[in-house]
Design a protein around this motif. Structure first.
Motif, PDB file in Angstrom:
ATOM      1  N   GLN A 183     -26.802  34.381 -37.581  1.00  0.00           N
ATOM      2  CA  GLN A 183     -27.697  35.251 -38.338  1.00  0.00           C
ATOM      3  C   GLN A 183     -26.849  35.877 -39.440  1.00  0.00           C
ATOM      4  N   THR A 184     -27.037  35.405 -40.684  1.00  0.00           N
ATOM      5  CA  THR A 184     -26.116  35.757 -41.765  1.00  0.00           C
ATOM      6  C   THR A 184     -26.176  37.239 -42.140  1.00  0.00           C
ATOM      7  N   ASP A 185     -27.359  37.857 -42.048  1.00  0.00           N
ATOM      8  CA  ASP A 185     -27.446  39.286 -42.382  1.00  0.00           C
ATOM      9  C   ASP A 185     -26.622  40.122 -41.410  1.00  0.00           C
ATOM     10  N   ALA A 186     -26.615  39.719 -40.142  1.00  0.00           N
ATOM     11  CA  ALA A 186     -25.825  40.439 -39.141  1.00  0.00           C
ATOM     12  C   ALA A 186     -24.334  40.258 -39.420  1.00  0.00           C
ATOM     13  N   ALA A 187     -23.928  39.041 -39.792  1.00  0.00           N
ATOM     14  CA  ALA A 187     -22.521  38.790 -40.125  1.00  0.00           C
ATOM     15  C   ALA A 187     -22.098  39.624 -41.334  1.00  0.00           C
ATOM     16  N   LEU A 188     -22.979  39.704 -42.327  1.00  0.00           N
ATOM     17  CA  LEU A 188     -22.689  40.492 -43.522  1.00  0.00           C
ATOM     18  C   LEU A 188     -22.564  41.973 -43.161  1.00  0.00           C
ATOM     19  N   ALA A 189     -23.446  42.459 -42.302  1.00  0.00           N
ATOM     20  CA  ALA A 189     -23.393  43.863 -41.882  1.00  0.00           C
ATOM     21  C   ALA A 189     -22.089  44.173 -41.162  1.00  0.00           C
ATOM     22  N   LEU A 190     -21.647  43.249 -40.307  1.00  0.00           N
ATOM     23  CA  LEU A 190     -20.381  43.446 -39.597  1.00  0.00           C
ATOM     24  C   LEU A 190     -19.206  43.447 -40.574  1.00  0.00           C
ATOM     25  N   GLY A 191     -19.252  42.556 -41.554  1.00  0.00           N
ATOM     26  CA  GLY A 191     -18.184  42.524 -42.558  1.00  0.00           C
ATOM     27  C   GLY A 191     -18.054  43.862 -43.257  1.00  0.00           C
ATOM     28  N   LYS A 192     -19.192  44.435 -43.642  1.00  0.00           N
ATOM     29  CA  LYS A 192     -19.185  45.744 -44.321  1.00  0.00           C
ATOM     30  C   LYS A 192     -18.665  46.840 -43.400  1.00  0.00           C
ATOM     31  N   LEU A 193     -19.091  46.808 -42.140  1.00  0.00           N
ATOM     32  CA  LEU A 193     -18.662  47.835 -41.178  1.00  0.00           C
ATOM     33  C   LEU A 193     -17.144  47.838 -41.007  1.00  0.00           C
ATOM     34  N   TYR A 194     -16.574  46.639 -40.846  1.00  0.00           N
ATOM     35  CA  TYR A 194     -15.126  46.555 -40.635  1.00  0.00           C
ATOM     36  C   TYR A 194     -14.353  46.841 -41.915  1.00  0.00           C
ATOM     37  N   ALA A 220     -20.810  33.816 -45.501  1.00  0.00           N
ATOM     38  CA  ALA A 220     -20.693  32.869 -46.621  1.00  0.00           C
ATOM     39  C   ALA A 220     -21.062  31.465 -46.182  1.00  0.00           C
ATOM     40  N   GLU A 221     -20.562  31.052 -45.052  1.00  0.00           N
ATOM     41  CA  GLU A 221     -20.861  29.712 -44.546  1.00  0.00           C
ATOM     42  C   GLU A 221     -22.334  29.573 -44.170  1.00  0.00           C
ATOM     43  N   GLY A 222     -22.953  30.703 -43.845  1.00  0.00           N
ATOM     44  CA  GLY A 222     -24.378  30.688 -43.523  1.00  0.00           C
ATOM     45  C   GLY A 222     -25.274  30.701 -44.745  1.00  0.00           C
ATOM     46  N   GLY A 223     -24.675  30.785 -45.935  1.00  0.00           N
ATOM     47  CA  GLY A 223     -25.456  30.710 -47.166  1.00  0.00           C
ATOM     48  C   GLY A 223     -25.703  32.021 -47.865  1.00  0.00           C
ATOM     49  N   SER A 224     -25.098  33.112 -47.412  1.00  0.00           N
ATOM     50  CA  SER A 224     -25.293  34.409 -48.062  1.00  0.00           C
ATOM     51  C   SER A 224     -24.528  34.446 -49.384  1.00  0.00           C
ATOM     52  N   VAL A 225     -25.241  34.670 -50.488  1.00  0.00           N
ATOM     53  CA  VAL A 225     -24.563  34.718 -51.796  1.00  0.00           C
ATOM     54  C   VAL A 225     -23.638  35.921 -51.873  1.00  0.00           C
ATOM     55  N   GLN A 226     -24.027  37.022 -51.235  1.00  0.00           N
ATOM     56  CA  GLN A 226     -23.143  38.199 -51.234  1.00  0.00           C
ATOM     57  C   GLN A 226     -21.898  37.920 -50.401  1.00  0.00           C
TER      58      GLN A 226
END
Length: 317
Positions: free
Chosen positions: A183-194, A216-222
Motif C-alpha cells: 500500500q504505497t500511501d502507507a509506505a509514503l506516510a512511514l517515510g515521512k514519519l521516520y 517509489a517502487e509502488g508507483g508513487s510519484v512523490q
C-alpha cells in the motif's frame, strides 16, 4: 418407434427436468441460495456482454448493462452488488452519484462476506457521505476489512490511530502492515514519519529511505521524487547520482511538479548530470505549463458547477 412410444419418452424427459428443478427449490417453493446465485451469475454475464458493447456503443447499451447488473444484484450475486455499489459511489457518464444506494449495495455485499465492501462502508461512515458521520462505525468496518487482508483498510486505521496521538504504537503498526502489503500511501506516510522523527520516533533517515523506496517502487510519484533526492544527496542511502536522476526522471515524466523543477535545476547546475542548458530550459518550460494548469483548475471547476469565477467581468454589475 411409433408415436405413442415417442410421447411416453417425451413425458418422461419433462418429468425428469421438473424433478431436477424441484431439487433446486426449498420446501416452501422458493429458490435455494445456490439456485439464486446461479441465476444471478447468469444475469451478471449478460450484464458484462452489454457492458462490452456500451464501451463503444450507445446509452441504450449501457442501460441494458445496468438493468442486468441490477437483476443480478437483486438475485444476491455479490460481484454484481459490488459493481452496482461502485457505480453509485463514484457516479459516471450515465449514472448519477447516489451515496444512499451505494451504501445499501455495499451493505448487502458485506453481509455476503465482501471485505472490500466493508472498507467502502468505513469510508462512507468516516466522511458522513449520505449518512450521519459515525467514526466508531467507520473504525469497526475498516477493522473487519483489515482482518480479511484489505491493505487500504489497514492504512485508514493507521491514520486514525496516529491522528491526535490516539495510539501511536498501533498507528505505526497498522501503517507498517499496510505498507508491507504494497500500500504505497502507507509506505509514503512511514517515510515521512521516520524522516521527520514524528510521534515517538527519532529521525531515522535509513528507515525513511527504506519506506520511500517502497513507495517509489509502488508507483508513487512523490516517493520517486523524494527517494531520487535521497540518492542524489546520500541521505539515508549511499550516494548514487545515476540512480537519483533515474528516479527524478521517472517522477518528472509523470508531471510531478517538484520533480520537474528539480530536474531543470540539475541540468542547469550540472548536479548529478552534465550541465545542459537546452534540457534545463525544456524542463523549466514544462514546469511553467504545469503551474498554469494548476492555476486554471479552480476556474474550470467553477465552470463545471455553473458558477462564475470571482473577478470575471460577467459577474460585475
Amino acid at each position: 418407434m411409433n408415436a405413442s412410444t415417442l410421447t411416453i419418452l417425451l413425458c418422461c424427459s419433462i418429468l425428469l427436468v421438473s424433478c431436477d428443478r424441484e431439487k433446486e427449490r426449498s420446501s416452501d417453493g422458493q429458490d435455494t441460495p445456490e439456485a439464486a446465485r446461479q441465476a444471478g451469475e447468469a444475469q451478471y454475464e449478460k450484464a458484462k456482454e452489454w457492458a462490452g458493447k456500451a464501451a463503444s456503443g450507445t446509452k441504450e447499451d449501457f442501460e441494458q448493462a445496468l438493468e442486468w447488473t441490477q437483476k443480478a444484484a437483486r438475485s444476491g450475486f455479490r460481484e454484481a452488488q459490488m459493481t452496482l455499489a461502485g457505480l453509485y459511489y463514484y457516479g459516471g457518464k450515465h449514472v448519477e452519484r447516489d451515496a444512499a444506494k451505494a451504501r445499501m449495495w455495499f451493505e448487502r455485499a458485506a453481509e455476503q462476506g465482501s471485505a472490500e465492501a466493508r472498507f467502502f462502508l468505513g469510508e462512507i461512515y468516516a466522511q458522513g457521505d449520505g449518512v450521519e458521520r459515525d467514526v466508531d462505525r467507520a473504525v469497526k468496518e475498516w477493522s473487519l476489512a483489515a482482518q480479511k487482508g484489505v491493505a487500504e483498510a489497514e492504512y485508514r486505521l493507521g491514520l486514525f490511530y496516529m491522528e491526535g496521538g490516539r495510539d501511536l504504537e498501533q498507528g505505526i503498526a497498522r501503517l507498517r502492515s499496510a505498507a508491507e502489503r504494497a500500500q504505497t500511501d502507507a509506505a509514503l506516510a512511514l517515510g515521512k514519519l521516520y524522516a521527520r522523527g514524528a510521534a515517538s520516533l527519532g529521525p531515522d533517515m535509513k528507515e525513511a529511505a527504506k519506506w520511500y523506496l517502497c513507495a517509489a517502487e509502488g508507483g508513487s510519484v512523490q516517493g520517486q521524487y523524494v527517494y531520487g533526492l535521497m540518492c542524489l544527496t546520500g541521505s539515508g542511502v549511499p550516494r548514487d547520482e545515476k540512480q537519483g536522476l533515474a528516479w527524478l526522471r521517472l517522477s518528472a515524466g509523470r508531471d510531478y511538479l517538484p520533480a520537474v523543477r528539480q530536474l531543470s535545476k540539475c541540468y542547469r547546475l550540472g548536479e548529478g548530470v552534465e550541465a545542459d542548458a537546452s534540457q534545463a530550459d525544456a524542463w523549466a518550460e514544462r514546469a511553467l505549463e504545469l503551474e498554469e494548469k494548476e492555476k486554471r483548475k479552480p476556474e474550470e471547476g467553477a465552470r463545471r458547477e455553473g458558477k462564475t469565477p470571482a473577478g470575471d467581468a460577467s459577474s460585475r454589475s
